[in-house]
Every structure is written in structure tokens, then in C-alpha cells.
Design an enzyme around this catalytic site. Sequence first.
Site, PDB file in Angstrom:
ATOM      1  N   GLN A 176      73.779  38.062  54.188  1.00  0.00           N
ATOM      2  CA  GLN A 176      74.482  36.845  53.788  1.00  0.00           C
ATOM      3  C   GLN A 176      74.855  35.979  54.993  1.00  0.00           C
ATOM      4  OE1 GLN A 176      75.186  35.522  50.748  1.00  0.00           O
ATOM      5  NE2 GLN A 176      74.121  37.190  49.702  1.00  0.00           N
TER       6      GLN A 176
ATOM      7  N   HIS B 282      65.076  34.956  51.876  1.00  0.00           N
ATOM      8  CA  HIS B 282      65.371  34.120  50.695  1.00  0.00           C
ATOM      9  C   HIS B 282      66.854  33.768  50.573  1.00  0.00           C
ATOM     10  CE1 HIS B 282      66.954  36.952  47.472  1.00  0.00           C
ATOM     11  NE2 HIS B 282      66.493  37.837  48.327  1.00  0.00           N
TER      12      HIS B 282
ATOM     13  N   THR C 225      49.337  45.448  55.636  1.00  0.00           N
ATOM     14  CA  THR C 225      48.946  44.144  56.180  1.00  0.00           C
ATOM     15  C   THR C 225      50.142  43.203  56.134  1.00  0.00           C
ATOM     16  OG1 THR C 225      46.706  44.516  55.404  1.00  0.00           O
ATOM     17  CG2 THR C 225      47.302  42.235  55.930  1.00  0.00           C
TER      18      THR C 225
ATOM     19  N   SER D  29      67.368  38.787  55.380  1.00  0.00           N
ATOM     20  CA  SER D  29      66.405  38.517  54.320  1.00  0.00           C
ATOM     21  C   SER D  29      66.187  37.018  54.195  1.00  0.00           C
ATOM     22  CB  SER D  29      66.954  39.079  53.003  1.00  0.00           C
ATOM     23  OG  SER D  29      66.093  38.730  51.939  1.00  0.00           O
TER      24      SER D  29
ATOM     25  N   CYS E  42      72.383  41.813  40.971  1.00  0.00           N
ATOM     26  CA  CYS E  42      71.816  43.119  40.645  1.00  0.00           C
ATOM     27  C   CYS E  42      72.633  43.819  39.570  1.00  0.00           C
ATOM     28  CB  CYS E  42      71.773  44.014  41.875  1.00  0.00           C
ATOM     29  SG  CYS E  42      71.591  43.105  43.382  1.00  0.00           S
TER      30      CYS E  42
ATOM     31  N   ASN F 216      78.502  39.706  49.935  1.00  0.00           N
ATOM     32  CA  ASN F 216      77.699  38.837  49.081  1.00  0.00           C
ATOM     33  C   ASN F 216      78.450  38.344  47.847  1.00  0.00           C
ATOM     34  OD1 ASN F 216      77.156  41.786  48.896  1.00  0.00           O
ATOM     35  ND2 ASN F 216      76.220  41.213  46.958  1.00  0.00           N
TER      36      ASN F 216
ATOM     37  N   GLY G 105      65.707  42.360  52.574  1.00  0.00           N
ATOM     38  CA  GLY G 105      66.963  42.944  53.024  1.00  0.00           C
ATOM     39  C   GLY G 105      67.106  44.403  52.593  1.00  0.00           C
ATOM     40  N   SER G 106      66.698  44.715  51.379  1.00  0.00           N
ATOM     41  CA  SER G 106      66.864  46.083  50.874  1.00  0.00           C
ATOM     42  C   SER G 106      66.064  47.071  51.714  1.00  0.00           C
ATOM     43  CB  SER G 106      66.405  46.178  49.412  1.00  0.00           C
ATOM     44  OG  SER G 106      67.191  45.330  48.600  1.00  0.00           O
TER      45      SER G 106
HETATM   46  C1  LIG Z   1      70.478  39.941  48.866  1.00  0.00           C
HETATM   47  C2  LIG Z   1      71.133  41.000  49.675  1.00  0.00           C
HETATM   48  C3  LIG Z   1      70.434  42.180  50.017  1.00  0.00           C
HETATM   49  C4  LIG Z   1      69.055  42.465  49.514  1.00  0.00           C
HETATM   50  O1  LIG Z   1      68.088  41.625  50.076  1.00  0.00           O
HETATM   51  P1  LIG Z   1      66.661  41.494  49.345  1.00  0.00           P
HETATM   52  O2  LIG Z   1      65.831  40.714  50.299  1.00  0.00           O
HETATM   53  O3  LIG Z   1      66.910  40.771  48.066  1.00  0.00           O
HETATM   54  O4  LIG Z   1      66.151  42.882  49.146  1.00  0.00           O
HETATM   55  C5  LIG Z   1      71.078  43.097  50.816  1.00  0.00           C
HETATM   56  N1  LIG Z   1      72.335  42.891  51.260  1.00  0.00           N
HETATM   57  C6  LIG Z   1      73.026  41.781  50.951  1.00  0.00           C
HETATM   58  C7  LIG Z   1      74.395  41.598  51.497  1.00  0.00           C
HETATM   59  C8  LIG Z   1      72.456  40.795  50.148  1.00  0.00           C
HETATM   60  O5  LIG Z   1      73.151  39.716  49.835  1.00  0.00           O
END
Ligand SMILES: *Cc1c(COP(=O)(O)O)cnc(C)c1O
Length: 395
Positions: A178, A200, A236, A198, A323, A150, A69-70
Site C-alpha cells: 500500500q 496494480h 518466462t 505490487s 479478499c 490496506n 504482492g502475495s
Molecule cells: C493488495 C495487497 C497485497 C496483495 O497484492 P497482490 O498483488 O494483489 O497479490 C498484499 N499486501 C497488501 C497490504 C495489499 O494491499
Amino acid sequence: MIYADNAATTKPSRAALDAMIPCLEGQYGNPSSLYTLGQQAREALEDARARIAKNLNATPREITFTSGGSEADNQALRSAAAIGARKGKKHIISTKFEHHAILHTLQALEKEGFTVTLLDVHTNGIVTAAEVETAITPETCLVTVMYANNEIGTIQPVAEIGAVCHRHGVLFHTDAVQAAGHLPIDVQAQNIDLLSLSAHKFHGPKGVGVLYAKKTIPLTNLIYGGAQERGKRAGTENLPAVLGMAAALDDACAHLAANTATVTLLRDTLIAGLSAIPHGELNGDATHRLPGNVSFCFEGIEGESLLLLLDQKGICASSGSACTSGSLDPSHVLLAIGRPHEVAHGSLRLTLCEENTPREVEEIIESVRQVVSYLRGMSPVWRDLQEGRKNYVIQ
Ligand SMILES: *Cc1c(COP(=O)(O)O)cnc(C)c1O
């Protein structure tokens, strides 16, 4: 152990693991290789891309795989900023309660000559399309507003915000990290030009995500090198992770309605139970929130102590975002919705998923009740409140 921190990360689903393991064992080819093993990897990669696109109502070429996500947030903002700069438009609108992947990228862009307007968030944790419209100027190139927050789980009116942006010829990005797998997403119906997700956060693996960009929007590279991802993201491809992500998203989207019903019920039971604790209050709107999100502030305690004691009882929870835990600053999200510093410090976030049970919810309620009253019993601030030397902020 009770896992109630699904906004921080989720347990990889069976579907995700089943998709990843063959790829980590026998099918380890590089999608850029010309022999059969490589071409099979290429096919699996493109099949995953098509499935992810379908879940968002996008086309495969609009999907770029990232490290999460970042990275998707960084690339979305930098791409839109570059397009704006080429037209002499260097104003960006966002909100005060975005994820740091957005806020810190915007700070970097400010140093490079962009002007940023961060909109206030109402006490209910929602920004309106009308407020976005008021902030738009002829210099505005981009609006970025998260789909769901989040920390407090509030859902933003993205379709309306997107419509306003398009009326004014402004690009619209949403951080849907989210939301993906938890709320319906349709990039066309919701007027979304750029979107981040993202894996996870919806029972996929860590370190993989997606940047959706409408096909008319050229992306700016963050990473240079090979020609992977149509030359826009070198390296890759992380095929096992991409396959795990596609399987997890398929699974989440196929069961969206059922999961939403289950998790909303658990959430509302938990909210009702915690609401009985005096001088505590739910953060953010009670209905326009993610199915699994429960966020409270309790007066007279420190969120950090609350977490440690809950951990001793086997409950995984959070206060503020993962974070920022470890720093002593109160959450920027809670400050943005108007919580005073001392109240913001007493925050607790519990985020549920469809695997949590009603029994676990009862156990969480009982544990939080015990821990809050234990901590208040030792707190000098609580004594001041009780003895009238200070006024309660939350009645
Ligand atoms: C977790 C999160 C991110 C970051 O995603 P990562 O895959 O951990 O880098 C960005 N934005 C929101 C709203 C998130 O909850």
C-alpha cells in the site's frame, strides 16, 4: 461513476499503458533468447529492474520480479524462515492486522514448526518499535510489519522497527504494497531487509510485483524451473507487466509530493464531511495514514448494504478488504484495533487517488449521508439504540 476503491486496485496510468503496448505488439521477444529480438527484451527487462531499484534506493540485483504482492510476501517470509531454521531460530514476530498473504503464510509456517507472535495493534492502528523489541527473543529470526495498512491506511514506524531488528540481529520484512508509489521508500535509510510491492496498487498492471531482498539474503524458491531471476523465480518473465510497473513507479515517485498534497486535501475534506454523521467514527490515526485512505465505522448498519446502495449511486467503495468481502466475518483489521463485532460490521473504506475531484468528494459525502440514514431507518439494531435498549459504542 466515482471510483473510490484505490486500495483494492488502481486504474492503469497512461504511462504504464504506453510502456506495455509496444511490448504486447511488436517487441514480444523472450528475454532468454539469443537473437536480437530476445536481447532487446532482455535489455528492456534489466532497464526496468534498474529503474525500480533506484526508486527504492536498492541495487538491481536486489530486485526479483514476482506475480504480485502475495507471491512477494510468501517468498520473503519463506526465505527468512529458511535462514532462521538453518541457525535453529524459529520464532517470527508480526502483527494482528497484516494482509492475509502474510497471516496465512505464517499459519503455514506454524504447521511446519515455527512459533509466531502476533502483536496487538493500538486503537490508533499503529504498532510501536518498543513493542516489537519487547517481543524479540534469542530465537527470533524475522519481524514482518506492514508499512501501511490496506484497510485503515495507518502508517507504521518502519525505520524504527528496522533499527530495533538490526540491533538484535533479526531480519526485517515489510509488506509495502500500500505504500509503494504513495509514501517515500528508502530501503537503506529505513533499515529494510526484505520488502514486497505490487504494481496494480500504484496505477500499474495486475499480476506483477517485486520482492526486494538485501544482497546478503539468499532467497528460497517458491517456483522451480528455468534460471530466470537469478534462479530464484522460474518462468518466462512477464515483460509487458514489468515495463508497465516500472513506468508506473517512475511516474508515481516523480509526482509523489504533488500527488500527496492533492490527495491529502481530498481525504481530509471527505473525513470532515463523514465525521458530521452521528455515531460514526474514523478508523485509525487521523494523521499517520495514507494520503488517500478514509475508513469509517457507522453504528446500526451493515457495511455490505451500504456498499450495494452506494454502487447504485455509481460509487465504488469497499468495506474491509476485497479478499474478505463475500464472507460474513467482520474484518480482522477492525477487530485488531478494538472495534466490537457489531461496529466492525458497519465499516466503509473509501480510498482516493489524484484523479478524484473535490466535486466527487462532495457527492460521496452526500450519498453516504443519505444511505446511512436510509439504512438506519430500517435497522432494528438502530431502533434499539435510539430507544435506549442498547448503548451506543460510538458516541
Ligand atoms: C493488495 C495487497 C497485497 C496483495 O497484492 P497482490 O498483488 O494483489 O497479490 C498484499 N499486501 C497488501 C497490504 C495489499 O494491499
